[in-house]
Design a protein around this motif. Structure first.
Motif, PDB file in Angstrom:
ATOM      1  N   ILE A  21       0.838  -1.205   0.000  1.00 52.62           N
ATOM      2  CA  ILE A  21       0.000   0.000   0.000  1.00 52.62           C
ATOM      3  C   ILE A  21       0.871   1.253   0.000  1.00 52.62           C
ATOM      4  O   ILE A  21       1.744   1.425   0.860  1.00 52.62           O
ATOM      5  N   ASP A  22       0.621   2.125  -0.971  1.00 57.97           N
ATOM      6  CA  ASP A  22       1.183   3.478  -0.920  1.00 57.97           C
ATOM      7  C   ASP A  22       0.141   4.429  -1.505  1.00 57.97           C
ATOM      8  O   ASP A  22      -0.007   4.530  -2.730  1.00 57.97           O
ATOM      9  N   VAL A  23      -0.575   5.109  -0.607  1.00 56.89           N
ATOM     10  CA  VAL A  23      -1.646   6.023  -1.029  1.00 56.89           C
ATOM     11  C   VAL A  23      -1.041   7.318  -1.567  1.00 56.89           C
ATOM     12  O   VAL A  23      -1.464   7.843  -2.600  1.00 56.89           O
ATOM     13  N   MET A  24      -0.046   7.852  -0.821  1.00 60.17           N
ATOM     14  CA  MET A  24       0.574   9.131  -1.191  1.00 60.17           C
ATOM     15  C   MET A  24       2.070   8.924  -1.394  1.00 60.17           C
ATOM     16  O   MET A  24       2.825   8.955  -0.435  1.00 60.17           O
ATOM     17  N   ARG A  25       2.490   8.702  -2.631  1.00 61.12           N
ATOM     18  CA  ARG A  25       1.612   8.761  -3.762  1.00 61.12           C
ATOM     19  C   ARG A  25       1.885   7.663  -4.788  1.00 61.12           C
ATOM     20  O   ARG A  25       1.237   7.604  -5.812  1.00 61.12           O
ATOM     21  N   ALA A  26       2.822   6.783  -4.517  1.00 59.52           N
ATOM     22  CA  ALA A  26       3.345   5.919  -5.589  1.00 59.52           C
ATOM     23  C   ALA A  26       2.268   5.105  -6.314  1.00 59.52           C
ATOM     24  O   ALA A  26       2.277   5.008  -7.542  1.00 59.52           O
ATOM     25  N   PHE A  27       1.345   4.481  -5.539  1.00 64.93           N
ATOM     26  CA  PHE A  27       0.413   3.580  -6.219  1.00 64.93           C
ATOM     27  C   PHE A  27      -0.905   4.262  -6.615  1.00 64.93           C
ATOM     28  O   PHE A  27      -1.742   3.653  -7.271  1.00 64.93           O
ATOM     29  N   LYS A  64      10.402   9.466 -11.055  1.00 65.57           N
ATOM     30  CA  LYS A  64      10.867   9.356  -9.668  1.00 65.57           C
ATOM     31  C   LYS A  64      10.141  10.373  -8.808  1.00 65.57           C
ATOM     32  O   LYS A  64       9.549  11.329  -9.317  1.00 65.57           O
ATOM     33  N   ASP A  65      10.181  10.168  -7.485  1.00 67.38           N
ATOM     34  CA  ASP A  65       9.595  11.165  -6.605  1.00 67.38           C
ATOM     35  C   ASP A  65      10.575  12.308  -6.390  1.00 67.38           C
ATOM     36  O   ASP A  65      11.714  12.263  -6.847  1.00 67.38           O
ATOM     37  N   GLY A  66      10.103  13.343  -5.706  1.00 69.74           N
ATOM     38  CA  GLY A  66      10.934  14.526  -5.523  1.00 69.74           C
ATOM     39  C   GLY A  66      10.827  15.456  -6.713  1.00 69.74           C
ATOM     40  O   GLY A  66       9.944  15.331  -7.562  1.00 69.74           O
ATOM     41  N   VAL A  75       7.257  13.096 -12.629  1.00 70.53           N
ATOM     42  CA  VAL A  75       7.411  13.030 -11.177  1.00 70.53           C
ATOM     43  C   VAL A  75       6.215  12.283 -10.573  1.00 70.53           C
ATOM     44  O   VAL A  75       5.248  11.972 -11.260  1.00 70.53           O
ATOM     45  N   ASN A  76       6.316  12.047  -9.265  1.00 68.53           N
ATOM     46  CA  ASN A  76       5.385  11.147  -8.577  1.00 68.53           C
ATOM     47  C   ASN A  76       4.125  11.888  -8.122  1.00 68.53           C
ATOM     48  O   ASN A  76       3.785  11.880  -6.946  1.00 68.53           O
ATOM     49  N   SER A  77       3.449  12.499  -9.065  1.00 71.28           N
ATOM     50  CA  SER A  77       2.305  13.340  -8.733  1.00 71.28           C
ATOM     51  C   SER A  77       1.124  12.987  -9.632  1.00 71.28           C
ATOM     52  O   SER A  77       1.209  13.157 -10.852  1.00 71.28           O
ATOM     53  N   LYS A  94      10.558   4.776  -9.590  1.00 74.61           N
ATOM     54  CA  LYS A  94      11.357   4.668  -8.354  1.00 74.61           C
ATOM     55  C   LYS A  94      10.865   5.726  -7.379  1.00 74.61           C
ATOM     56  O   LYS A  94      10.871   6.917  -7.704  1.00 74.61           O
ATOM     57  N   THR A  95      10.422   5.301  -6.201  1.00 69.83           N
ATOM     58  CA  THR A  95      10.000   6.265  -5.184  1.00 69.83           C
ATOM     59  C   THR A  95      10.623   5.876  -3.840  1.00 69.83           C
ATOM     60  O   THR A  95      11.252   4.834  -3.711  1.00 69.83           O
ATOM     61  N   THR A  96      10.372   6.709  -2.850  1.00 68.41           N
ATOM     62  CA  THR A  96      11.006   6.506  -1.545  1.00 68.41           C
ATOM     63  C   THR A  96      10.414   5.319  -0.788  1.00 68.41           C
ATOM     64  O   THR A  96      11.143   4.562  -0.141  1.00 68.41           O
ATOM     65  N   ALA A  97       9.097   5.156  -0.858  1.00 73.78           N
ATOM     66  CA  ALA A  97       8.443   4.137  -0.034  1.00 73.78           C
ATOM     67  C   ALA A  97       7.767   3.040  -0.871  1.00 73.78           C
ATOM     68  O   ALA A  97       8.051   1.843  -0.708  1.00 73.78           O
ATOM     69  N   GLY A  98       6.862   3.427  -1.756  1.00 75.68           N
ATOM     70  CA  GLY A  98       6.026   2.438  -2.451  1.00 75.68           C
ATOM     71  C   GLY A  98       6.805   1.404  -3.230  1.00 75.68           C
ATOM     72  O   GLY A  98       6.617   0.183  -3.052  1.00 75.68           O
ATOM     73  N   THR A  99       7.687   1.852  -4.088  1.00 81.46           N
ATOM     74  CA  THR A  99       8.404   0.886  -4.926  1.00 81.46           C
ATOM     75  C   THR A  99       9.369   0.048  -4.077  1.00 81.46           C
ATOM     76  O   THR A  99       9.598  -1.123  -4.379  1.00 81.46           O
ATOM     77  N   LEU A 186       5.275  20.707   1.315  1.00 77.26           N
ATOM     78  CA  LEU A 186       6.572  20.261   1.826  1.00 77.26           C
ATOM     79  C   LEU A 186       7.235  19.215   0.935  1.00 77.26           C
ATOM     80  O   LEU A 186       8.376  18.852   1.150  1.00 77.26           O
ATOM     81  N   ARG A 187       6.475  18.687  -0.022  1.00 77.50           N
ATOM     82  CA  ARG A 187       7.072  17.690  -0.918  1.00 77.50           C
ATOM     83  C   ARG A 187       7.225  18.272  -2.315  1.00 77.50           C
ATOM     84  O   ARG A 187       6.345  18.970  -2.803  1.00 77.50           O
ATOM     85  N   SER A 188       8.322  17.917  -2.935  1.00 72.04           N
ATOM     86  CA  SER A 188       8.573  18.415  -4.294  1.00 72.04           C
ATOM     87  C   SER A 188       7.799  17.579  -5.303  1.00 72.04           C
ATOM     88  O   SER A 188       7.351  16.479  -4.994  1.00 72.04           O
TER      89      SER A 188
HETATM   90  O1  LIG Z   1       6.386  11.197  -3.573  1.00 68.85           O
HETATM   91  C1  LIG Z   1       5.932  10.855  -2.474  1.00 68.85           C
HETATM   92  O2  LIG Z   1       4.805  11.203  -2.105  1.00 68.85           O
HETATM   93  C2  LIG Z   1       6.804  10.040  -1.516  1.00 68.85           C
HETATM   94  C3  LIG Z   1       8.075  10.816  -1.317  1.00 68.85           C
HETATM   95  S1  LIG Z   1       8.429  11.110   0.343  1.00 68.85           S
HETATM   96  O3  LIG Z   1       8.580   9.804   1.012  1.00 68.85           O
HETATM   97  O4  LIG Z   1       7.333  11.836   0.918  1.00 68.85           O
HETATM   98  O5  LIG Z   1       9.658  11.913   0.397  1.00 68.85           O
HETATM   99  O6  LIG Z   1       7.134   8.784  -2.050  1.00 68.85           O
HETATM  100  P1  LIG Z   1       6.172   7.489  -2.000  1.00 68.85           P
HETATM  101  O7  LIG Z   1       7.065   6.311  -2.261  1.00 68.85           O
HETATM  102  O8  LIG Z   1       5.170   7.675  -3.086  1.00 68.85           O
HETATM  103  O9  LIG Z   1       5.545   7.444  -0.651  1.00 68.85           O
END
Ligand SMILES: O=C(O)[C@H](CS(=O)(=O)O)OP(=O)(O)O
Ligand SMILES: [Mg+2]
Length: 235
Positions: A21-27, A64-66, A75-77, A94-99, A186-188
């Motif tokens: 599960i990754d709601v915000m925002r990967a999946f 990617k995120d960021g 980007v991951n938006s 590629k993201t920080t949490a979901g992937t 707060l997130r790019s």
């Molecule tokens: O882009 C996102 O929302 C996050 C980045 S961070 O963990 O908030 O810096 O990545 P995600 O893997 O989608 O949670």
């Protein structure tokens, strides 16, 4: 049903059935990418691997995120992705949490990646398969992210039947720290509609299944039919 909820650091062994599960925002982003025509998503473990994979095949894209970065196409938006035309493309994500969570359970016999936008189809897919108890990988904040936990619990309850009121789960996600961080800029790599887009229950009618294909972890949409409208409730 006795589901198991675990953060990435708490994973031990290989689950039989994993829902990451990754709601915000990967999946949420992955689902939007499929809706914009992406054929498959290859999950990468590092940004350099994502770029190398993109370069190794003609026509592949990388996300990617960021903040936007050289070599990456998106980007991951969800808000920024929803106007893209990615018909027939392969997207490396590629993201920080979901992937990271999905790759941590990539060897499980059945792996789905999910968020609220595919919650109903995910629950129905598992019910149709008679999957039994699920290991929900709660990817945010070491397993404590309430937007992910709420979505995992919601899917777990909908596996038993679709008569589950969504409002309390959505409220938890809307008041989560991740939502506050996103809304607070707060997130790019962010669009002002991102929080709302992450909280659309059953926006899409497919589940997202990850499989091993030629040593890559590949996510694909699987259509799920006859999903009744979600019970929204108040709140
Ligand atoms: O882009 C996102 O929302 C996050 C980045 S961070 O963990 O908030 O810096 O990545 P995600 O893997 O989608 O949670
Ligand atoms: Mg997240």
């Amino acid at each position: 049903m006795d589901h198991h909820f675990v953060g990435i650091p708490g994973l031990t062994g290989v689950p039989r059935v994993a829902v990451v599960i990754d709601v915000m925002r990967a999946f949420t982003v992955a689902a939007w990418a499929f809706s914009r025509g992406v054929e498959r998503i290859v999950l990468a473990s590092t940004e350099s691997e994502a770029l190398a994979l993109k370069e190794s095949r003609s026509g592949w894209l990388a996300l990617k995120d960021g903040a936007p970065a050289a070599g990456f196409d998106a980007v991951n938006s969800p808000g920024l992705l929803r106007s893209c035309d990615f018909a027939g493309r392969t997207l490396v994500q590629k993201t920080t949490a979901g992937t990271v969570g999905a790759l941590a359970v990539a060897n499980a016999p059945l792996v789905l990646c999910a968020s609220f936008v595919v919650a109903g189809p995910t629950a129905r897919f598992l019910r149709n398969k008679d999957s039994g108890p699920v290991t929900f990988v709660v990817t945010g904040d070491g397993g404590q992210a309430d937007e992910d936990l709420a979505c995992a619990e919601y899917i777990g309850q909908r596996m038993a039947g679709d008569d589950v009121e969504a409002a309390p789960f959505l409220h938890r996600a809307r008041t989560s720290r991740a939502a506050a961080d996103l809304a607070g800029g707060l997130r790019s790599g962010y669009h002002p509609d991102d929080v709302d887009l992450c909280l659309e229950i059953d926006r899409f009618s497919f589940a997202m299944v990850a499989r091993q294909e030629e040593s890559l972890t590949v996510l694909r949409p699987v259509a799920v039919s006859d999903i009744p409208p979600p019970v929204r409730g108040s709140g």
